[in-house]
Design an enzyme around this catalytic site. Structure first.
Site, mmCIF file in Angstrom:
data_model
loop_
_atom_site.group_PDB
_atom_site.id
_atom_site.type_symbol
_atom_site.label_atom_id
_atom_site.label_comp_id
_atom_site.label_asym_id
_atom_site.label_seq_id
_atom_site.Cartn_x
_atom_site.Cartn_y
_atom_site.Cartn_z
ATOM 1 N N LYS A 184 0.846 -1.200 0.000
ATOM 2 C CA LYS A 184 0.000 0.000 0.000
ATOM 3 C C LYS A 184 0.883 1.253 0.000
ATOM 4 O O LYS A 184 2.090 1.160 0.166
ATOM 5 C CB LYS A 184 -0.941 -0.014 1.201
ATOM 6 C CG LYS A 184 -1.591 -1.348 1.484
ATOM 7 C CD LYS A 184 -2.584 -1.780 0.425
ATOM 8 C CE LYS A 184 -3.188 -3.125 0.859
ATOM 9 N NZ LYS A 184 -4.104 -3.682 -0.120
HETATM 10 C C1 LIG Z 1 -5.309 -4.293 0.903
HETATM 11 C C2 LIG Z 1 -6.609 -3.671 1.085
HETATM 12 C C3 LIG Z 1 -7.394 -3.963 2.225
HETATM 13 C C4 LIG Z 1 -7.010 -5.031 3.239
HETATM 14 O O1 LIG Z 1 -5.945 -4.653 4.059
HETATM 15 P P1 LIG Z 1 -5.123 -5.766 4.896
HETATM 16 O O2 LIG Z 1 -4.137 -4.984 5.706
HETATM 17 O O3 LIG Z 1 -4.478 -6.673 3.892
HETATM 18 O O4 LIG Z 1 -6.112 -6.471 5.774
HETATM 19 C C5 LIG Z 1 -8.581 -3.280 2.363
HETATM 20 N N1 LIG Z 1 -8.996 -2.374 1.460
HETATM 21 C C6 LIG Z 1 -8.272 -2.087 0.348
HETATM 22 C C7 LIG Z 1 -8.792 -1.074 -0.626
HETATM 23 C C8 LIG Z 1 -7.065 -2.717 0.127
HETATM 24 O O5 LIG Z 1 -6.350 -2.414 -0.985
#
Ligand SMILES: *Cc1c(COP(=O)(O)O)cnc(C)c1O
Length: 373
Positions: free
Chosen positions: A192
């Site tokens: 992210k």
């Molecule tokens: C990756 C992602 C999640 C989930 O996050 P995790 O930390 O992997 O639980 C939720 N929303 C979006 C838009 C994502 O890209």
């Protein structure tokens, strides 16, 4: 030419290494793990960054969504409207806390919730709208907020992919993505925008009552019958507290790369570059092009044959996944989500892409679609 990678953080890490090492050593030397001052410090940093008064860190993005939903105290079975085109974890988490995911279609240009489709699916059982700021750009928050007010619903924002993006409403006021609805949340997973941290997440809100509930839930580990135990690790908090200062810089670096792609694809009618909404900045968490469904898979194979990685986010519209259909949805219900899942391709996107690599990627994309198109 160097190998092309989908994402890379090497240069960023090299730059931040002295600061990260110092933060690491400070945590290890402090012996203050139980008091967790680094977690509190990071909570304040992210709240300041997003211009919200309250942030509650936790272990990952999925937990942050749970925390956001639990703080709303919705009765079991309450319907939550979310985009049919998106990350499956979101729908699974809504269902996991005993709420009912209900899908709506998205906009062909921005990949985010289409307010007209949302309104069609609002019923007396609806409790919340969950807007996802997809691939680096905001959902149309003003319209969604108007729906939330009209039907007395909560508006939840997933800012995972658009950390640092700015939303401009009709009043010309600039707001940070995540600080517009009633509650927001994010993930700090390595892929992210905060890049290459470990696991982590946070939920945030402008309403002190909701913030108080979030704090209680994380403190007691319980919300009525629901067990919730989720903490951001102290070391991770210290690393994130360094990285958050560079979010804008990371975002600008990706915008620079996006300009190269945009220029290369501007002349082609066979490749649609990502649209830039007038109401939002675009931080290009992904650089997602659209091509004709007949050529998309072949294009991905062609790129792969030439050592160019790419990804399909998202290959399946959520309403057609078996666990959510249960006779409720069928192909054709959300034509945009369905067409997007057959047309999109995300190209390598990170600040270390060099011009020769970018030129090579664009040439291969354009030559292939021209031959096939
Ligand atoms: C990756 C992602 C999640 C989930 O996050 P995790 O930390 O992997 O639980 C939720 N929303 C979006 C838009 C994502 O890209």
């Amino acid at each position: 030419m160097e190998d092309i990678k989908m994402t890379s953080t090497k240069a960023l890490y090299a730059k931040l290494k002295p600061e990260l090492d110092a933060a690491f050593s400070a945590v290890m030397a402090s012996m203050g793990m139980e008091e967790r001052p680094q977690v509190q410090a990071f909570a304040e940093s992210i709240a300041t960054h997003l211009q919200v008064p309250h942030a509650t860190p936790c272990a990952n993005g999925t937990d942050a969504l749970q925390l956001a939903l639990l703080s709303l105290q919705l009765p079991a079975g309450t319907e939550v409207i979310l985009p049919a085109f998106g990350h499956e974890a979101i729908a699974a988490t809504v269902a996991g806390v005993g709420l009912q995911p209900v899908f709506a279609d998205v906009d062909m240009q921005t990949f985010t919730l289409d307010p007209a489709s949302v309104e069609r699916y609002i019923t007396p059982a609806t409790g919340a709208i969950l807007a996802v700021h997809q691939f680096g750009q905001c959902a149309p928050m003003q319209e969604l907020l108007a729906l939330a007010q009209k039907y007395k619903l909560w508006l939840v924002e997933d800012v995972t992919q658009a950390l640092g993006a700015i939303y401009v409403g009709e009043d010309e006021k600039e707001r940070k993505a995540g600080a517009i609805g009633h509650v927001g949340y994010t993930s700090f997973f390595p892929t992210k925008p905060l890049l290459d941290s470990g696991e982590g997440g946070a939920a945030f809100t402008r309403q002190s009552e909701l913030a108080e509930r979030m704090l209680q839930i994380t403190r007691n580990g319980m919300d009525g019958k629901y067990t919730f135990n989720s903490r951001l690790d102290t070391l991770q908090a210290a690393m994130l507290d360094v990285k958050i200062k560079y979010v804008e810089e990371y975002n600008e670096a990706r915008q620079e790369i996006a300009r190269f792609y945009d220029n290369a694809f501007a002349e082609s009618e066979l490749v649609q570059a990502p649209h830039r909404a007038t109401y939002s900045s675009q931080i290009y968490h992904q650089y997602t092009i659209k091509v004709a469904p007949e050529v998309r898979n072949g294009l991905q194979q062609h790129l792969s044959d030439n050592f160019i990685p790419s990804a399909i986010y998202y290959p399946h519209p959520l309403h057609l996944l078996e666990k959510y259909t249960s006779g409720k949805y069928k192909p054709g219900d959300f034509p945009v989500a369905e067409l997007l899942s057959q047309s999109v391709l995300s190209l390598p996107m990170h600040s270390e892409l060099k011009e020769d690599q970018l030129g090579y990627i664009c040439r291969h994309v354009l030559t292939y679609v021209k031959q096939r198109g």
